[in-house]
Design an enzyme around this catalytic site. Sequence first.
Site, PDB file in Angstrom:
ATOM      1  N   GLU A  19       0.794  -1.356   0.065  1.00  0.00           N
ATOM      2  CA  GLU A  19       0.071   0.225  -0.068  1.00  0.00           C
ATOM      3  C   GLU A  19       0.863   1.095  -0.105  1.00  0.00           C
ATOM      4  OE1 GLU A  19      -4.095  -1.241   1.973  1.00  0.00           O
ATOM      5  OE2 GLU A  19      -2.763  -1.089   3.362  1.00  0.00           O
TER       6      GLU A  19
ATOM      7  N   CYS B 195       3.761   8.607   0.947  1.00  0.00           N
ATOM      8  CA  CYS B 195       4.329   7.749   1.795  1.00  0.00           C
ATOM      9  C   CYS B 195       4.265   6.192   1.288  1.00  0.00           C
ATOM     10  CB  CYS B 195       3.271   7.653   3.131  1.00  0.00           C
ATOM     11  SG  CYS B 195       3.817   6.479   4.299  1.00  0.00           S
TER      12      CYS B 195
ATOM     13  N   CYS C 117       7.266  -6.734   6.739  1.00  0.00           N
ATOM     14  CA  CYS C 117       8.330  -6.095   7.273  1.00  0.00           C
ATOM     15  C   CYS C 117       8.860  -7.209   8.331  1.00  0.00           C
ATOM     16  CB  CYS C 117       8.024  -5.120   8.396  1.00  0.00           C
ATOM     17  SG  CYS C 117       9.433  -4.113   8.938  1.00  0.00           S
TER      18      CYS C 117
ATOM     19  N   CYS D 268       7.997  -4.699  15.380  1.00  0.00           N
ATOM     20  CA  CYS D 268       7.662  -3.698  16.467  1.00  0.00           C
ATOM     21  C   CYS D 268       6.191  -4.143  16.777  1.00  0.00           C
ATOM     22  CB  CYS D 268       7.714  -2.498  15.810  1.00  0.00           C
ATOM     23  SG  CYS D 268       8.886  -1.824  15.185  1.00  0.00           S
TER      24      CYS D 268
ATOM     25  N   CYS E  61       2.749  -2.278  15.683  1.00  0.00           N
ATOM     26  CA  CYS E  61       2.583  -1.737  14.035  1.00  0.00           C
ATOM     27  C   CYS E  61       1.788  -3.001  13.349  1.00  0.00           C
ATOM     28  CB  CYS E  61       3.930  -1.684  13.467  1.00  0.00           C
ATOM     29  SG  CYS E  61       3.773  -1.369  11.746  1.00  0.00           S
TER      30      CYS E  61
ATOM     31  N   GLY F 191       7.384  -1.717   5.639  1.00  0.00           N
ATOM     32  CA  GLY F 191       8.870  -2.225   5.598  1.00  0.00           C
ATOM     33  C   GLY F 191       9.812  -1.226   6.316  1.00  0.00           C
ATOM     34  N   GLU F 192      11.156  -1.755   6.423  1.00  0.00           N
ATOM     35  CA  GLU F 192      12.154  -0.950   6.871  1.00  0.00           C
ATOM     36  C   GLU F 192      12.883  -0.553   5.848  1.00  0.00           C
ATOM     37  OE1 GLU F 192      13.315   0.578   9.775  1.00  0.00           O
ATOM     38  OE2 GLU F 192      15.236   0.826   8.534  1.00  0.00           O
TER      39      GLU F 192
ATOM     40  N   SER G  82      12.581   7.209   6.948  1.00  0.00           N
ATOM     41  CA  SER G  82      12.516   6.813   8.471  1.00  0.00           C
ATOM     42  C   SER G  82      12.896   5.154   8.534  1.00  0.00           C
ATOM     43  CB  SER G  82      10.859   6.938   8.549  1.00  0.00           C
ATOM     44  OG  SER G  82      10.555   6.505  10.075  1.00  0.00           O
TER      45      SER G  82
ATOM     46  N   SER H 248      12.857   6.347  14.385  1.00  0.00           N
ATOM     47  CA  SER H 248      11.719   6.062  15.360  1.00  0.00           C
ATOM     48  C   SER H 248      12.106   5.645  16.591  1.00  0.00           C
ATOM     49  CB  SER H 248      10.728   4.874  14.678  1.00  0.00           C
ATOM     50  OG  SER H 248      10.298   5.079  13.408  1.00  0.00           O
ATOM     51  N   LEU H 249      12.224   6.589  17.859  1.00  0.00           N
ATOM     52  CA  LEU H 249      12.535   6.244  19.002  1.00  0.00           C
ATOM     53  C   LEU H 249      11.700   5.579  19.966  1.00  0.00           C
ATOM     54  CD1 LEU H 249      15.263   6.411  20.403  1.00  0.00           C
ATOM     55  CD2 LEU H 249      14.510   8.926  21.269  1.00  0.00           C
ATOM     56  N   ASN H 250      10.485   6.167  20.185  1.00  0.00           N
ATOM     57  CA  ASN H 250       9.285   5.473  20.750  1.00  0.00           C
ATOM     58  C   ASN H 250       9.736   4.985  22.194  1.00  0.00           C
ATOM     59  OD1 ASN H 250       8.319   5.925  18.100  1.00  0.00           O
ATOM     60  ND2 ASN H 250       8.441   3.691  17.791  1.00  0.00           N
TER      61      ASN H 250
ATOM     62  N   ASN I 275      -2.158   4.938  16.826  1.00  0.00           N
ATOM     63  CA  ASN I 275      -3.084   4.554  16.037  1.00  0.00           C
ATOM     64  C   ASN I 275      -3.747   3.067  16.479  1.00  0.00           C
ATOM     65  OD1 ASN I 275      -3.404   6.961  14.520  1.00  0.00           O
ATOM     66  ND2 ASN I 275      -1.733   6.034  13.522  1.00  0.00           N
TER      67      ASN I 275
ATOM     68  N   CYS J  86      -0.413   5.818  10.253  1.00  0.00           N
ATOM     69  CA  CYS J  86       1.011   5.028  10.640  1.00  0.00           C
ATOM     70  C   CYS J  86       0.692   3.852  11.042  1.00  0.00           C
ATOM     71  CB  CYS J  86       1.643   5.995  11.721  1.00  0.00           C
ATOM     72  SG  CYS J  86       2.337   7.502  10.836  1.00  0.00           S
TER      73      CYS J  86
HETATM   74  N1  SAH Z   1      10.207   0.885   9.521  1.00  0.00           N
HETATM   75  C1  SAH Z   1      10.286   2.511   9.258  1.00  0.00           C
HETATM   76  C2  SAH Z   1       9.212   2.981   8.606  1.00  0.00           C
HETATM   77  C3  SAH Z   1       7.974   2.701   8.734  1.00  0.00           C
HETATM   78  S1  SAH Z   1       6.806   2.976  10.130  1.00  0.00           S
HETATM   79  C4  SAH Z   1      10.474   2.801  10.689  1.00  0.00           C
HETATM   80  O1  SAH Z   1      10.062   2.241  11.674  1.00  0.00           O
HETATM   81  O2  SAH Z   1      10.438   4.073  11.200  1.00  0.00           O
HETATM   82  C5  SAH Z   1       6.505   4.795  10.377  1.00  0.00           C
HETATM   83  C6  SAH Z   1       6.290   5.224  11.749  1.00  0.00           C
HETATM   84  O3  SAH Z   1       5.011   4.806  12.157  1.00  0.00           O
HETATM   85  C7  SAH Z   1       7.272   4.955  12.471  1.00  0.00           C
HETATM   86  O4  SAH Z   1       7.651   5.940  13.437  1.00  0.00           O
HETATM   87  C8  SAH Z   1       6.389   3.817  13.536  1.00  0.00           C
HETATM   88  O5  SAH Z   1       7.000   4.214  14.795  1.00  0.00           O
HETATM   89  C9  SAH Z   1       5.243   4.414  13.312  1.00  0.00           C
HETATM   90  N2  SAH Z   1       4.062   3.670  13.819  1.00  0.00           N
HETATM   91  C10 SAH Z   1       3.780   2.356  13.496  1.00  0.00           C
HETATM   92  N3  SAH Z   1       2.945   1.600  13.933  1.00  0.00           N
HETATM   93  C11 SAH Z   1       1.948   2.581  14.488  1.00  0.00           C
HETATM   94  C12 SAH Z   1       0.853   2.918  15.228  1.00  0.00           C
HETATM   95  N4  SAH Z   1       0.177   1.730  15.320  1.00  0.00           N
HETATM   96  N5  SAH Z   1       0.276   4.212  15.564  1.00  0.00           N
HETATM   97  C13 SAH Z   1       1.143   5.174  15.290  1.00  0.00           C
HETATM   98  N6  SAH Z   1       2.494   5.058  14.900  1.00  0.00           N
HETATM   99  C14 SAH Z   1       3.021   3.959  14.397  1.00  0.00           C
END
Ligand code: SAH
Length: 340
Positions: free
Chosen positions: A92, A105, A112, A116, A119, A160-161, A192, A214-216, A290, A333
Amino acid sequence: MTKKDIKDFSIDGLKTLMEERGLKRYRAPQLLKWLYQAGVSSFEEMSNFKKELRTTFDADFYIGQLKILKKQVSSDGCEKFLLELADGTSVESVIIPDDGRNTLCLSTQVGCKMGCHFCLTAKQGFTRDLTIGEILNQVLIAKNDIAPERLTNIVFMGMGEPLLNLENLIAVIDILKDDNAFGMSSRRITVSTCGMAPQLIELCERTDVAVAVSLNATDDETRSKIMPVNKRFPIHELLDACRNLPLKKRARITFEYVLIGGVNDSLDNAKKLAKLLTGMKCKVNLIPFNAHHELKFKAPTKEAVKEFQTHLLENNYTAILRASRGNDISAACGQLKGLS
Ligand code: SAH
């Protein structure tokens, strides 16, 4: 010999290909123009190449296309495309309109492998890397949809990464930037990553695009729990790499921080984040989680988000709250998913 997709060649690859056919390397831009500006689907249309050359091209190559299986339009204007690849798998991509800009995007892999836990793409597992042509065809489809000049920004934040598909990613970036193809400024392209430190360094050595990490989370225990990649590249190692990235003078790294209710969204977390990023030329994108029924986490409260952001602002960080976009069509996201 099986035919190859001519869109799977890097710019250098196309130059060599011309040379092998007894042509000058500098004629490669003509190919780029046909493929990415005119968007032709046959060699026959390449009228400034001799008939004989078009025939030999046609014998050795094909011009790959993606099939649009579905297009959905969100109430906020986001458009999501479900695209079928030649082997029957699908990905997508999303066009996000905002304040006169249109950001595309892009996906770089089918599924992937990073796993995570918050995700949805990760849930589907990993099938394969996308080819150069498959990534660029997402751009062609978007340009066709909204008119070429209206596509202003590209983010590699879809499925994907991207840094695990590094060679194809760099070849794609070169073509996006080339004036004979898409002619996009590198300031308008953002990659990203979930935190593949060595590949991030390599990307910045070989291109000058903007980067987002993506630190998180603010401690290794929490981050490892939600992002398995942290066991390979823990926070201090990742941030060390970020501090030493060969970035252009005024470039700032974006740190993405998905706020997950009760996991990483406390005031204490905000304080730790402000400390961790001390002295770094950066900005922070806060993304409220989300929710999705297949994911066990919950969204943060409005109050928690506000408090988190306020602390960063008070400590002189640029901290932007990312409004969730395209939620009604699962285009936000971490919600992208092909057919499984
Ligand atoms: N693999 C890359 C790019 C794809 S994810 C990465 O990890 O950066 C893109 C962004 O969406 C990342 O910052 C990730 O942390 C965020 N993301 C993934 N799942 C999400 C969710 N359920 N709600 C909000 N953000 C999310």
